[in-house]
Write an enzyme that holds these catalytic residues in place. Structure first.
Site, PDB file in Angstrom:
ATOM      1  N   HIS A 173       0.855  -1.190   0.000  1.00 19.97           N
ATOM      2  CA  HIS A 173       0.000   0.000   0.000  1.00 19.97           C
ATOM      3  C   HIS A 173       0.887   1.236   0.000  1.00 19.97           C
ATOM      4  CE1 HIS A 173      -3.190   2.809   1.104  1.00 19.97           C
ATOM      5  NE2 HIS A 173      -4.011   1.873   0.692  1.00 19.97           N
TER       6      HIS A 173
ATOM      7  N   ASP B 240      -7.988  -5.329  -0.120  1.00 16.08           N
ATOM      8  CA  ASP B 240      -8.442  -6.210  -1.209  1.00 16.08           C
ATOM      9  C   ASP B 240      -8.078  -7.667  -0.997  1.00 16.08           C
ATOM     10  OD1 ASP B 240      -7.641  -3.419  -3.077  1.00 16.08           O
ATOM     11  OD2 ASP B 240      -9.647  -4.288  -3.038  1.00 16.08           O
TER      12      ASP B 240
HETATM   13  C1  SDX Z   1      -6.227  -0.054  -2.980  1.00 15.01           C
HETATM   14  O1  SDX Z   1      -4.462   4.453  -2.115  1.00 15.01           O
HETATM   15  C2  SDX Z   1      -5.383   3.828  -1.484  1.00 15.01           C
HETATM   16  O2  SDX Z   1      -5.789   4.183  -0.414  1.00 15.01           O
HETATM   17  C3  SDX Z   1      -5.954   2.629  -2.210  1.00 15.01           C
HETATM   18  C4  SDX Z   1      -6.965   1.799  -1.465  1.00 15.01           C
HETATM   19  C5  SDX Z   1      -8.251   2.556  -1.214  1.00 15.01           C
HETATM   20  O3  SDX Z   1      -8.978   2.172  -0.291  1.00 15.01           O
HETATM   21  O4  SDX Z   1      -8.586   3.458  -2.035  1.00 15.01           O
HETATM   22  O5  SDX Z   1      -6.422   1.376  -0.230  1.00 15.01           O
HETATM   23  C6  SDX Z   1      -7.368   0.570  -2.274  1.00 15.01           C
HETATM   24  O6  SDX Z   1      -5.972   0.282  -4.104  1.00 15.01           O
HETATM   25  C7  SDX Z   1      -5.368  -1.036  -2.229  1.00 15.01           C
HETATM   26  C8  SDX Z   1      -4.167  -1.532  -3.082  1.00 15.01           C
HETATM   27  C9  SDX Z   1      -4.653  -2.628  -3.993  1.00 15.01           C
HETATM   28  N1  SDX Z   1      -3.586  -3.026  -4.940  1.00 15.01           N
HETATM   29  C10 SDX Z   1      -2.933  -4.165  -4.817  1.00 15.01           C
HETATM   30  O7  SDX Z   1      -3.095  -4.971  -3.899  1.00 15.01           O
HETATM   31  C11 SDX Z   1      -1.978  -4.446  -5.983  1.00 15.01           C
HETATM   32  C12 SDX Z   1      -0.642  -4.969  -5.432  1.00 15.01           C
HETATM   33  N2  SDX Z   1       0.038  -3.905  -4.734  1.00 15.01           N
HETATM   34  C13 SDX Z   1       0.890  -3.043  -5.459  1.00 15.01           C
HETATM   35  O8  SDX Z   1       0.828  -2.962  -6.802  1.00 15.01           O
HETATM   36  C14 SDX Z   1       1.409  -1.846  -4.706  1.00 15.01           C
HETATM   37  O9  SDX Z   1       1.721  -2.257  -3.452  1.00 15.01           O
HETATM   38  C15 SDX Z   1       0.512  -0.626  -4.637  1.00 15.01           C
HETATM   39  C16 SDX Z   1       0.060  -0.209  -5.983  1.00 15.01           C
HETATM   40  C17 SDX Z   1      -0.670  -0.910  -3.788  1.00 15.01           C
HETATM   41  C18 SDX Z   1       1.327   0.503  -3.999  1.00 15.01           C
HETATM   42  O10 SDX Z   1       2.314   0.844  -4.905  1.00 15.01           O
HETATM   43  P1  SDX Z   1       3.421   1.949  -4.545  1.00 15.01           P
HETATM   44  O11 SDX Z   1       3.115   2.663  -3.291  1.00 15.01           O
HETATM   45  O12 SDX Z   1       3.665   2.771  -5.765  1.00 15.01           O
HETATM   46  O13 SDX Z   1       4.658   1.064  -4.206  1.00 15.01           O
HETATM   47  P2  SDX Z   1       5.689   0.562  -5.289  1.00 15.01           P
HETATM   48  O14 SDX Z   1       4.950  -0.026  -6.447  1.00 15.01           O
HETATM   49  O15 SDX Z   1       6.657   1.654  -5.534  1.00 15.01           O
HETATM   50  O16 SDX Z   1       6.381  -0.635  -4.492  1.00 15.01           O
HETATM   51  C19 SDX Z   1       7.442  -0.367  -3.581  1.00 15.01           C
HETATM   52  C20 SDX Z   1       8.305  -1.623  -3.650  1.00 15.01           C
HETATM   53  C21 SDX Z   1       8.693  -1.992  -5.095  1.00 15.01           C
HETATM   54  O17 SDX Z   1       9.918  -2.659  -5.023  1.00 15.01           O
HETATM   55  P3  SDX Z   1      11.271  -1.813  -5.408  1.00 15.01           P
HETATM   56  O18 SDX Z   1      11.036  -1.231  -6.786  1.00 15.01           O
HETATM   57  O19 SDX Z   1      11.377  -0.754  -4.328  1.00 15.01           O
HETATM   58  O20 SDX Z   1      12.367  -2.841  -5.370  1.00 15.01           O
HETATM   59  O21 SDX Z   1       7.558  -2.748  -3.151  1.00 15.01           O
HETATM   60  C22 SDX Z   1       7.363  -3.691  -4.204  1.00 15.01           C
HETATM   61  C23 SDX Z   1       7.637  -2.993  -5.510  1.00 15.01           C
HETATM   62  O22 SDX Z   1       8.125  -3.903  -6.486  1.00 15.01           O
HETATM   63  N3  SDX Z   1       5.968  -4.127  -4.130  1.00 15.01           N
HETATM   64  C24 SDX Z   1       5.553  -5.385  -4.293  1.00 15.01           C
HETATM   65  C25 SDX Z   1       4.164  -5.336  -4.096  1.00 15.01           C
HETATM   66  N4  SDX Z   1       3.790  -4.085  -3.852  1.00 15.01           N
HETATM   67  C26 SDX Z   1       4.909  -3.336  -3.876  1.00 15.01           C
HETATM   68  N5  SDX Z   1       6.228  -6.537  -4.581  1.00 15.01           N
HETATM   69  C27 SDX Z   1       5.469  -7.649  -4.659  1.00 15.01           C
HETATM   70  N6  SDX Z   1       4.127  -7.695  -4.487  1.00 15.01           N
HETATM   71  C28 SDX Z   1       3.441  -6.557  -4.200  1.00 15.01           C
HETATM   72  N7  SDX Z   1       2.135  -6.583  -4.035  1.00 15.01           N
END
Ligand code: SDX
Length: 460
Positions: free
Chosen positions: A321, A378
């Site tokens: 998140h 989720d």
């Molecule tokens: C919702 O914003 C909100 O409040 C949203 C929400 C709401 O109520 O409105 O809470 C609802 O959208 C919840 C999130 C649902 N999405 C997912 O579950 C999809 C999987 N999660 C990710 O794609 C990710 O964690 C996000 C999109 C939720 C957050 O992305 P960020 O903040 O841009 O973080 P990032 O992509 O920059 O990740 C940081 C690091 C990265 O690694 P590095 O590049 O630093 O090496 O963490 C890793 C990412 O690769 N990472 C993950 C991961 N999520 C982040 N690695 C593996 N699996 C994951 N799920």
């Protein structure tokens, strides 16, 4: 390079707790005021930075940028706290109902019994759809994704409620807010019924908001339908848990669309479009698909490793998140609700066991621990919705129904914010500098000096 220092100047009347930035290129320093909310982080107010200095800031994804001020919801990502108008989400989920949470988000206080009854009744008066609007469904393929239908039909509402709308009028804003909250379950349920080729059931005023959603989704016109109170309560709690979440992508989309003065129904349609993405509200659908792909506990380690491979686009859906760097408090309530619903319904869903095992393994894996990736709202919601009988394609529709009150509450709040202006972010330009037009007969070759290929419009 710019250096920003928090002001620790002796008490003076200027900017005592503000910031000073120094442009190392020119040696010039600029004072920037700070802004501090009732809760949360201190902010540097950069609203005058560009006019004063000609310098812009760069923050893709707005990780470090507040786009507005708000009093609706506060999240403490480190402590896993979510407050709606100061009330904790777990207390609201346990003690409130969705209509009460809608009133709280819209008007700032928990309603008195009279206010609650008036609000419930006003919402009930707006659940029906215009017969012309219902014809929009027949334009979609039966196989259309319900979120595509939601974007289209909710956007079309703006064609039915536009001419007489004056969004500067508080009563018009209230009417628009109540209307859209009231109609979303009907629109969503009809998207599902349309996919089945079934008739559209009418909303019934004897039911509560969640009971109505249940009967419009699952009733059969050839039989009497009996509301299962456990299912209705589970749906109501699901809607509460999705109601609002500060400036998430879809809420920010609604605010940006609304900042131009656009029709509120069109603004909500833009929020639905943004929510649909798998990185946002579409994650609940993606979690179920992921659990299906993992298949069994013995495959978990393989997928947990896949999720860590920077060259593999696979992510553990339902994890991570932007704001929560600890457990999403909604996921905690959702997991408890999951057990309750499955137990009452006598369902043993192997996906729940798989999800819990996956959670345990991930939460003990250094990659997820180091990156503070925890289950989000989720991760469990899809398992509940699946148990309640919703098809996977309807999961994000349920999220949209719950989130509509958040979207429209922020739309209303923005319109009365004395600092609100049309949103218009700037950019870091990396494109071509000014260059002369190339006549057709001169194109198609590669410039020996620059390597620029006129044919390909780029460097080959
Ligand atoms: C919702 O914003 C909100 O409040 C949203 C929400 C709401 O109520 O409105 O809470 C609802 O959208 C919840 C999130 C649902 N999405 C997912 O579950 C999809 C999987 N999660 C990710 O794609 C990710 O964690 C996000 C999109 C939720 C957050 O992305 P960020 O903040 O841009 O973080 P990032 O992509 O920059 O990740 C940081 C690091 C990265 O690694 P590095 O590049 O630093 O090496 O963490 C890793 C990412 O690769 N990472 C993950 C991961 N999520 C982040 N690695 C593996 N699996 C994951 N799920």
């Amino acid at each position: 390079m710019l250096v920003i220092e928090a002001q620790n100047m002796a008490k003076s009347d200027s900017n005592e707790d503000g910031f000073t930035i120094t442009d190392n290129k020119t040696g010039k320093s600029y004072d920037l005021p700070s802004r501090t909310g009732r809760m949360g982080n201190r902010l540097i107010d950069i609203s005058k930075l560009y006019p004063q200095t000609g310098i812009l800031t760069y923050d893709p994804g707005f990780s470090s940028t507040a786009a507005c001020k708000s009093s609706i919801t506060h999240i403490d990502g480190n402590k896993g706290v979510l407050l709606h108008r100061g009330y904790a989400i777990d207390e609201l989920a346990m003690n409130s109902d969705y209509m009460e949470v809608c009133y709280l988000l819209l008007y700032g206080e928990l309603p008195t019994p009279e206010q609650k009854e008036d609000f419930d009744n006003d919402i009930k008066n707006h659940t029906l759809l215009h017969e012309q609007l219902i014809r929009f469904y027949s334009g979609f393929m039966r196989s259309a994704h319900p979120m595509a239908v939601m974007v289209g039909v909710v956007g079309a509402l703006s064609a039915f409620y536009h001419d007489q709308m004056d969004i500067t009028d508080i009563d018009e804003r209230r009417l628009a807010a109540h209307r859209i909250i009231a109609k979303m379950p009907t629109i969503g349920a009809y998207a599902y019924k349309y996919s089945l080729g079934m008739a559209f059931p009418m909303p019934r005023n004897q039911y509560t908001y969640s009971e109505n959603l249940l009967q419009m989704m699952f009733s059969n016109p050839a039989e009497d339908y009996e509301i299962n109170p456990v299912l209705a309560r589970a749906i109501d709690r699901l809607l509460i848990l999705h109601a609002d979440h500060e400036q998430n992508a879809s809420t920010s989309t609604v605010r940006l669309a609304g900042s131009s003065g656009a029709n509120p129904y069109a603004c909500v349609a833009s929020g639905i479009a943004s929510l649909w993405g798998p990185a946002h509200g579409g994650a609940n659908e993606a979690v179920l698909k992921m659990l299906g792909e993992i298949g069994s506990v013995k495959n978990i380690q393989k997928y947990v490793k896949k999720a860590q491979d920077p060259d593999d686009p696979f992510r553990l859906m339902g994890f991570g998140h932007r704001v929560y760097k600890s457990y999403d408090p909604r996921a905690t309530v959702m997991r408890e609700s999951c057990h309750e619903v499955l137990q009452v319904l006598g369902i043993k869903d192997p996906k729940l066991e798989l999800a819990m095992e996956l959670e345990q393994i991930a939460l003990n894996d250094p990659y997820f621990v180091d990156k503070k990736l925890y289950p989000n709202v989720d991760f469990y919601s899809g398992i509940i919705m699946s148990a309640l009988g919703f098809p996977t394609s309807m999961f994000t529709v349920m999220f949209a129904i719950g989130r509509t009150v958040g979207w429209i509450s922020h739309w209303k709040e923005m319109l009365v914010d004395d600092e609100h202006r049309i949103g218009r972010p700037r950019q870091l330009y990396l494109g071509e500098e000014k260059r002369p037009y190339v006549p057709m007969d001169k194109r198609g070759h590669t410039d020996k000096k620059t390597g620029w290929s006129w044919l390909w419009g780029g460097k080959r």
